[in-house]
Every structure is written in structure tokens, then in C-alpha cells.
Design an enzyme around this catalytic site. Structure first.
Site, PDB file in Angstrom:
ATOM      1  N   ASP A  46       0.888  -1.160   0.000  1.00 34.98           N
ATOM      2  CA  ASP A  46       0.000   0.000   0.000  1.00 34.98           C
ATOM      3  C   ASP A  46       0.928   1.213   0.000  1.00 34.98           C
ATOM      4  O   ASP A  46       1.489   1.557   1.038  1.00 34.98           O
ATOM      5  CB  ASP A  46      -0.898  -0.029   1.247  1.00 34.98           C
ATOM      6  CG  ASP A  46      -1.713   1.239   1.416  1.00 34.98           C
ATOM      7  OD1 ASP A  46      -2.366   1.388   2.476  1.00 34.98           O
ATOM      8  OD2 ASP A  46      -1.708   2.098   0.503  1.00 34.98           O
ATOM      9  N   LYS A  98       3.108  11.194  -3.703  1.00 35.11           N
ATOM     10  CA  LYS A  98       2.031  10.508  -4.425  1.00 35.11           C
ATOM     11  C   LYS A  98       1.137  11.504  -5.153  1.00 35.11           C
ATOM     12  O   LYS A  98       0.559  11.198  -6.209  1.00 35.11           O
ATOM     13  CB  LYS A  98       1.206   9.679  -3.434  1.00 35.11           C
ATOM     14  CG  LYS A  98       0.193   8.756  -4.068  1.00 35.11           C
ATOM     15  CD  LYS A  98      -0.359   7.809  -3.013  1.00 35.11           C
ATOM     16  CE  LYS A  98      -1.528   7.012  -3.570  1.00 35.11           C
ATOM     17  NZ  LYS A  98      -2.062   6.081  -2.566  1.00 35.11           N
ATOM     18  N   GLU A 147      -7.139   0.579  -4.552  1.00 31.49           N
ATOM     19  CA  GLU A 147      -7.168   0.507  -3.085  1.00 31.49           C
ATOM     20  C   GLU A 147      -8.507   0.003  -2.546  1.00 31.49           C
ATOM     21  O   GLU A 147      -8.513  -0.894  -1.689  1.00 31.49           O
ATOM     22  CB  GLU A 147      -6.812   1.876  -2.476  1.00 31.49           C
ATOM     23  CG  GLU A 147      -5.310   2.129  -2.512  1.00 31.49           C
ATOM     24  CD  GLU A 147      -4.922   3.595  -2.570  1.00 31.49           C
ATOM     25  OE1 GLU A 147      -5.753   4.425  -2.160  1.00 31.49           O
ATOM     26  OE2 GLU A 147      -3.788   3.896  -3.008  1.00 31.49           O
ATOM     27  N   ASP A 157     -12.747   5.785   2.840  1.00 32.59           N
ATOM     28  CA  ASP A 157     -11.325   5.780   3.195  1.00 32.59           C
ATOM     29  C   ASP A 157     -10.902   7.150   3.714  1.00 32.59           C
ATOM     30  O   ASP A 157     -10.665   8.076   2.931  1.00 32.59           O
ATOM     31  CB  ASP A 157     -10.511   5.376   1.950  1.00 32.59           C
ATOM     32  CG  ASP A 157      -9.018   5.285   2.232  1.00 32.59           C
ATOM     33  OD1 ASP A 157      -8.298   4.729   1.378  1.00 32.59           O
ATOM     34  OD2 ASP A 157      -8.553   5.777   3.279  1.00 32.59           O
TER      35      ASP A 157
END
Lengths: 181, 622
Positions: free
Chosen positions: B8, B69, B146, B168
């Protein structure tokens, strides 16, 4: 067992054909029951058994120290809780010293603080050297940076916000510091 | 065969997991932590990744890279020390550390991985992630979404078709995704979110409240004191975490600062209600994205049948409440929300590596198995939920002098007393040479094969005589029956414990009487007539008590006997030792040893009191 081609798939259409693999795997046992020759089935079982054995061996090795590690972790939990108490006693004493530093309360606090430090040292906990030392991210956590003044060297720790402690090589709490530029 | 890891690669934190023995396991990094900050820094020609990079970020802001990211798939360059790095190259540095730590943990090289990305990542963003893996020395076998990974972690691909909402709320971003799984394929129906909303925002609300309240009551603005701010930050995070469990968090910060009149202390109580109030604005910010995502998915709310929580901040009760309110469903949250994406990636890695096979579907024994021992006690040999095949042995003995056979009564259940459990079978082992009770060694073995067939055997280790039976019926228990057995055991636990204790007290007293009488006989005239009489009185008292059912009386009488026997036998032992010392002979070790042995056995902790096999033959004439 069918060999699946290793293709690296990029999800261009945002779909994940994950269970495709599951479907392939699911079909195996039925085919196995009917057609798979005993030899290849035996090989498959052997491979699985070997892998499990290896996994288990590794698990065992890795867990050889589980009990000792768990005890240490437990100790560290408690020590971490004691540190703020030692911090606050130090703050109280520092304040009292500023105001003259005497009397039975002051003396009593001093003894209690010593007791806390003794507890820590009995467990092998040491203070991490801070003021004046070079900042080292392996031991310290920088929360502020200021321009160096006077004869302060660059990267020198000029103020300590919270003391840091270590137990042998393991840092229990990183020293919270202000560093000179 | 080399392991494929699941990664992850998060904006603020990353996590690695791998399949081990068919189960996903999170791999701790070199520092011992289960997640690694996604931070890279350069200093004096050296490179730092993870927590250490974070600790020096403030002193080195131009050469520390955070949240790379956010730049994946763009032309952004990080220029450091004259070199220009692409986002892929920076991400590769993070992946490299994760790879190395995984190799250290597994003890073998790792060359392949499955990496997760947000569901809304474009092709170029996904390609950049794959490239980052390649640069780090990892062949990226699959890039998965994800929310899909989270769904795999909860096994949602295993039981039919579902429409899943994944909520999330993590370190710095909020993502909501609606997925559909059908016929083995996950399809992303819609995504939405907020790229600047996370756990740190919740901390900040608490810090602001503390500073404001303090200013009101003390007139001092703690925000002007840098050291105080640091302590407030730590205390705020701690309080937030506590409030996920308890209704009030106490914040205690002595000597927080210095005012005009001297030092000031901060002591405040933050209730969950107040915390919910302070953070309601943040929680509300997640409502619109959720509603939009549902709308864009084309599904009506009632069609969504599974809801999953991902990310540390979903531990907050207020967040869980709003998710329940918005979806009308109880969300899945059993797996650590910081780790479930990595876990899902590991599961996918396992499938690709051929680890997860249906070939070996392992079963478990639904209820405990064991035998009946002295006093009607159920002695477990195999705990319930033990994975089979399994084998377990234990040594038992006889309950009476001269007993030449034992009955093995095999039972299944969770109650402490045998009579409340289910009998599976009985058999006898005969031909045991007559001996004192507790001397013979009978090894009882339970052996359950992969099909659930149980073989129970009893072997006299002295003669080698063995008897066994085979039981097949045990696997036919319905789920309800199993549940009831477990529930009954819980319900009657206190009562069972009492019953068992009663039996143990009786057994111990019984043993004490037996052993004391034996020792008196063996020591002969080494015990004075007076002492013998005293002991006999106590022995009779215990025997008397054993006739009744008053456990306290039995226990007290036993203790008196035990204490007296220590004194008496202790004297005899000491005298014998002196005699030995005077004679200078080591040969008399038998007697003192005997006395010491008897003494030890008289403390009521004789093993055979616990482990004796009930022998119905005891009641029959030999």
C-alpha cells in the site's frame, strides 16, 4: 497445474479482473478429481507441503524470541508512561529553583524526582545527549529551526523541548529539539 | 519459491504485507513499525526514508520530499543537490526501503510485488507507479485499486455478487468509492472525495479548543509558546485516540507555560460529546462526496449491500456514526484500517503466486475433546477450533492401589464436568500390573485425521499394552448445536468452576490422607507415637469431612493435616539427616528422600489428584 502467464496488467478501464485468477484456481480441483494424473497431483501436494513446512519453520524461528520481546514491549509501555511524570517533576523543580529553591516541599520534590530517575536507570534507560550536540535524526526529532546566533554551530541543538531516552540501542522517545541553522 | 509482497503505497504512510501459511501478515519495518511514513530526504550525500526522514524534515525542508504521491503521473521534478528526480524515482526510494525491510523479515530476496493505487488514478498515474516499482527492483505483477484491495481483505469476493461502498479517511486524504463485484470481476462504478482532509485536521481542532479555553480562563495564548504548542499537539493526538474508546479524556499538562504571575498549569477534560461537536464540521465534509458517489454510481442506496472503513481516522466513533447514517448499513471494520489495503494487496499477490489454493481446505474441531477423570471432571486434550489433522497425548494414572484396568470415557464439549458433555465412546485398558495408585503411566492419545475421524488410544507405558477406538460421529454437529455448547459453557462457567473446585478439593484431601498414611507406615519408628497419634487425629478429621460435602471444612481439615505433616515429617527428616551426618554415610539417602518426597506430596499438589482416570472397576470386587 496450468502455468499462468505472468502479464503485468495496467487497469486501463479501471476494472480489476482479480477473481479471474480465482476462477482459474476454482476449476482446478474438479479437473484434478477427474483427469489430473496421480503423479502431478502428488507433486502439487508435495509443493504445498514443502511450502507450508518452510513457512512454519520461518514462523518458528521468527517467534523464538516472542516471549522476551513481549516482556520488553510491556516494559517500554510503562517506561513511556513514566517519562512524562519525570518531565513534569523536572519542570516543577526548575520553576522552584528559579523562585529560590528551598524548603521541605522543594526537598521532597527533589527526592521524588531522583526516585523517578533511579527507576529509569535501574531499567537501563539512559538520557539521550542533547543540548550542544549535533542534531542526529537517529536520536532527535526536530520541531523547530532557527538561525544560529553567537557561537552556535550549524546543526547544533540549541533548545530541548522534551528530553529523549534510549534503552541500549533502542530509542524509547526521541528528544524534541530546536536546531540552529 | 520467492514470495510476492503486497504494498500500500500511501500519500502519508505506506504498508507492506505478505501471505504466510495462507494468512496475510503485515511486515514490520526495520524500526519495528507496521507502517512507514512516505517521506524521503537527502542530507550530506545520504538518503533517508521513513520516520527518520520525518524527524529531520523541519531542519531540511528543501531536501525533504513529502506526499510525492500527489505528483505521480505529472512532470513535477524534485530538484535536490543539483539532481532532478521524477515522482517515480522518489516513490522508488520508498519502495526500495519497503523491499529491503521485507527481505530482512522474510530472510529471502523479493523481486515481485502487487501495488495499490487510488481508484481514480489515470493510466499515466498507474504507469508511473509501475515504473517506480521497476526502478526499485520490483516486477509489479499487478496494479490494483485501493478499495478493491480493501474488499479482498474482507473476503468480499468470496461470497457472491456485491455492491460495495469503501469509505477511506486516512492521513491526509478522503476517498469514497463504489464498487461492484460480479462473476469474479471488480468494477469501479464511481469515486469521489476530498484531497485535503485527514487525521491531522482532527488533531488541530482539539489544539485550537485547548488554546482558546486556556486563553479564556488564564488570559494566556499558548499558541505564542512554541514549546507549549508541541506539548499541546502530543496531548491532542493522545486525547483523540483515547476518545475512540472512552467517553472522557483527561488532559494533564503541568507547567505548560509561564505567565506574568509565574508558571501556569493546564488541566482539562474533553468529553466525546465535545469532541464530536468540535469535529462535526470535518465529518460533515465527507457527506457530500459520499452522496455524490452514490448518485454517480447509478445505484440506489438500498442496492449497496456492503460498506467498508479504511484509514486510521475511521476509528473515530463520530465517523462510524455518519457512515452508518449515510448508508443505513453497519460498516465492516474488523481489520486494522491502516493495514487492510496492504492486506488485500498481499491476498492478490498470494493468488498470483499460487499460494491460495482450494486444494487444502483445512477444517477445525468444533468442540473440545477429552476424557473423564477422577471426580467426574472433564479433562480436555484437544481445544475447540484446533486445526486438524492434529495429535495430542497426555499421561494419566490410576486412582486406587492395585487398580489393574482403567476406563477411558471419551467426551466432547466445553463444560468442566464430564456429565454435562457428550459421550463419544468408552473403552477399557486392562492388564495393568497392580501397583500403588498414581504409579502406572497410561498415555492417552487423541489423533484426528484430515477427514475429522478421531482415534483415541490408551497405552500402558510399562507393559506396552494398548487399546483404541475410532470415532466418526463427531463431525455431524450442526452449527446451532456447536453454538449452544459454547454458549452453555459460558453461561455455566461460574457454576462449572465451583463444581470443578469442589472435586479438586476432595481429590487433594484424599491424596493427602493416602500419602500421609503411607509415609507414616514407611517412616515406622522414626515418628514418635505421640506425633503418630496427632497425625491420626487430623487424618480422621479429613476423612470425616470427606464424608460430607462442606468444601470449606474439607479444605480446612486438609490444611491442618498438611501443616502438621510438614512439622512431623520435617522433624523426622532433620533427625535422619543428623544421624546420617554423624554416621558419615551417604547411603541412607532413601529415608530422608522418602520423607522429603512424602512431605512434598503432602502439600496437596500431587499430580495424580488432577489427572487420575476414573475406574469403575474400583467399585467392583477384584
Amino acid at each position: 497445474m496450468k502455468k499462468k502467464e505472468k502479464e503485468t496488467i495496467i487497469e486501463t478501464d479501471k476494472n480489476d479482473p482479480i477473481a479471474e485468477d480465482y476462477i482459474v484456481e476454482d476449476e482446478q480441483p474438479e479437473a484434478a478429481a477427474d483427469e489430473q494424473p496421480k503423479d502431478s497431483l502428488a507433486d502439487e501436494y508435495l509443493a504445498v507441503a514443502q511450502r507450508l513446512q518452510a513457512d512454519f519453520d520461518n514462523f518458528r524461528k521468527r517467534n523464538a524470541n516472542v516471549r522476551a520481546d513481549a516482556m520488553l514491549d510491556g516494559k517500554l509501555e510503562v517506561i513511556k508512561g513514566v517519562l512524562p511524570i519525570a518531565d513534569n517533576l523536572a519542570r516543577a523543580l526548575a520553576q522552584e529553583e528559579k523562585d529560590g529553591g528551598s524548603g521541605t516541599l522543594f526537598d521532597g520534590l527533589t527526592l521524588i524526582y531522583k526516585q523517578a530517575l533511579q527507576l529509569l536507570s535501574d531499567q537501563g534507560v539512559e538520557e539521550i545527549p542533547d543540548l550542544g550536540e549535533q542534531f542526529d535524526p537517529n536520536l532527535h526529532a526536530a520541531v523547530m529551526q532557527v538561525p544560529a546566533t553567537g557561537d552556535q554551530k550549524p546543526n547544533e541543538i540549541v533548545e530541548v523541548f522534551q528530553k529523549g531516552y534510549k534503552l541500549k540501542d533502542k530509542v524509547i522517545r526521541y528528544t524534541m529539539v530546536k536546531v540552529a541553522n | 519459491m520467492a514470495k510476492i509482497i503486497g504494498i500500500d503505497l500511501g500519500t502519508t504512510n505506506s504498508c507492506v504485507a505478505v501471505m504466510e501459511g495462507g494468512e496475510p501478515v503485515v511486515i514490520p519495518n526495520a524500526e519495528g513499525n507496521r507502517t512507514t511514513p512516505s517521506v524521503v530526504a537527502f542530507k550530506d550525500g545520504e538518503r533517508m526514508v521513513g520516520a527518520i526522514a520525518k524527524r529531520q524534515a523541519v531542519t531540511n525542508p528543501d531536501k525533504t520530499v513529502l506526499s510525492i504521491k500527489r505528483e505521480m503521473g505529472t512532470n513535477h521534478k524534485s530538484v535536490i543537490d543539483g539532481k532532478s528526480y521524477t515522482p517515480q524515482e522518489i516513490s522508488a526510494m520508498i519502495l526500495q526501503k519497503l523491499k529491503q525491510d521485507a527481505e530482512a523479515y522474510l530472510g529471502e530476496t523479493v523481486t515481485q510485488a502487487v501495488i495499490t493505487v487510488p481508484a481514480y488514478f489515470s493510466d499515466s498515474q498507474r504507469q508511473a507507479t509501475k515504473d517506480a516499482g521497476r526502478i526499485a527492483g520490483l516486477e509489479v505483477l499487478r496494479i490494483i485499486n485501493e478499495p478493491t484491495a480493501a474488499s479482498l481483505a474482507y473476503g468480499l469476493d468470496k461470497d457472491g455478487n456485491h455492491k460495495i461502498l469503501v469509505y477511506d479517511l486516512g492521513g491526509g486524504t478522503f476517498d469514497v468509492s463504489i464498487l461492484e463485484i460480479g462473476d469474479g470481476v471488480f468494477e469501479v462504478l464511481s469515486t469521489n472525495g476530498n484531497t485535503r482532509l485527514g487525521g491531522d485536521d482532527f488533531d488541530q481542532k482539539i489544539i485550537d479548543w485547548m488554546a482558546d479555553e486556556f486563553k479564556k480562563s488564564n488570559g494566556i495564548d499558548l499558541r505564542n509558546d512554541k514549546m507549549a504548542v508541541q506539548r499541546l499537539k502530543e496531548a491532542a493526538e493522545k486525547a483523540k485516540i483515547e476518545l475512540s474508546g472512552v467517553m472522557t479524556a483527561n488532559i494533564n499538562l503541568p507547567y505548560i507555560s509561564v505567565g506574568a504571575n509565574g508558571p501556569v498549569h493546564l488541566e482539562m477534560s474533553l468529553t466525546r460529546a465535545k469532541f464530536d461537536d468540535l469535529t462535526s464540521e470535518l465529518v460533515q465534509k465527507t457527506v457530500e462526496p459520499v452522496n455524490k458517489a452514490i448518485k454517480d454510481s447509478g445505484l440506489s442506496l438500498d442496492k449497496i449491500d456492503r460498506v467498508i472503513l479504511v484509514g486510521g481516522s475511521t476509528r473515530t466513533p463520530a465517523v462510524q456514526e455518519i457512515v452508518k447514517k449515510l448508508t443505513g448499513k453497519e460498516p465492516y471494520k474488523g481489520i486494522n484500517p491502516d493495514e487492510c489495503v496492504a492486506v488485500g494487496a498481499a491476498i492478490q499477490a498470494g493468488v498470483l503466486g499460487g499460494e491460495v489454493k482450494d486444494v487444502l481446505l483445512l477444517d477445525v474441531t468444533p468442540l473440545s475433546l477429552g476424557i473423564e477423570t477422577l471426580g467426574g471432571v472433564f479433562t480436555k486434550l484437544i481445544e475447540r477450533n484446533t486445526t486438524i489433522p492434529t495429535k495430542k497425548s497426555q499421561i494419566f494414572s490410576t486412582a486406587a492401589d492395585g487398580q489393574t484396568s482403567v476406563e477411558v470415557h471419551v467426551l466432547q464439549g466445553e463444560r468442566e464436568m464430564a456429565s454435562y458433555n457428550k459421550t463419544l465412546g468408552r473403552f477399557q485398558l486392562t492388564g495393568i500390573p497392580a501397583a500403588r495408585r498414581g504409579q502406572p503411566q497410561i498415555e492417552v492419545t487423541f489423533d484426528i485425521d484430515a477427514n475429522g475421524i478421531t482415534h483415541v488410544s490408551a497405552k500402558d507405558l510399562g507393559t506396552g499394552n494398548e487399546q483404541k477406538i475410532t470415532i466418526t460421529a463427531s463431525t455431524n454437529l450442526s452449527d446451532d448445536e456447536i453454538k449452544k455448547a459454547v454458549k452453555d459453557a459460558e453461561q455455566f462457567a461460574a457454576e462449572d468452576k465451583k463444581n470443578k473446585e469442589q472435586v479438586e478439593i476432595r481429590n487433594q484431601a484424599d491424596s493427602a490422607v493416602y500419602n500421609t498414611e503411607r509415609t507414616i507406615t514407611e517412616l515406622g519408628d522414626k515418628v514418635s507415637a505421640e506425633d503418630k497419634a496427632k497425625l491420626q487425629t487430623e487424618i480422621d478429621a479429613v476423612k470425616q469431612a470427606l464424608q460430607g460435602t462442606d468444601n470449606e471444612a474439607i479444605k480446612t481439615a486438609n490444611e491442618k493435616l498438611t501443616q502438621l505433616s510438614y512439622d512431623v515429617f520435617g522433624k523426622a527428616y532433620a533427625a535422619a539427616q543428623q544421624a546420617q551426618g554423624a554416621a558419615g554415610a551417604a547411603g541412607g539417602a532413601g529415608n530422608p528422600g522418602e520423607g522429603a518426597g512424602a512431605g512434598a506430596q503432602n502439600d496437596g499438589k500431587v499430580y495424580d489428584a488432577d489427572y487420575e482416570v476414573v475406574d469403575d472397576d474400583k467399585k467392583k470386587p477384584e
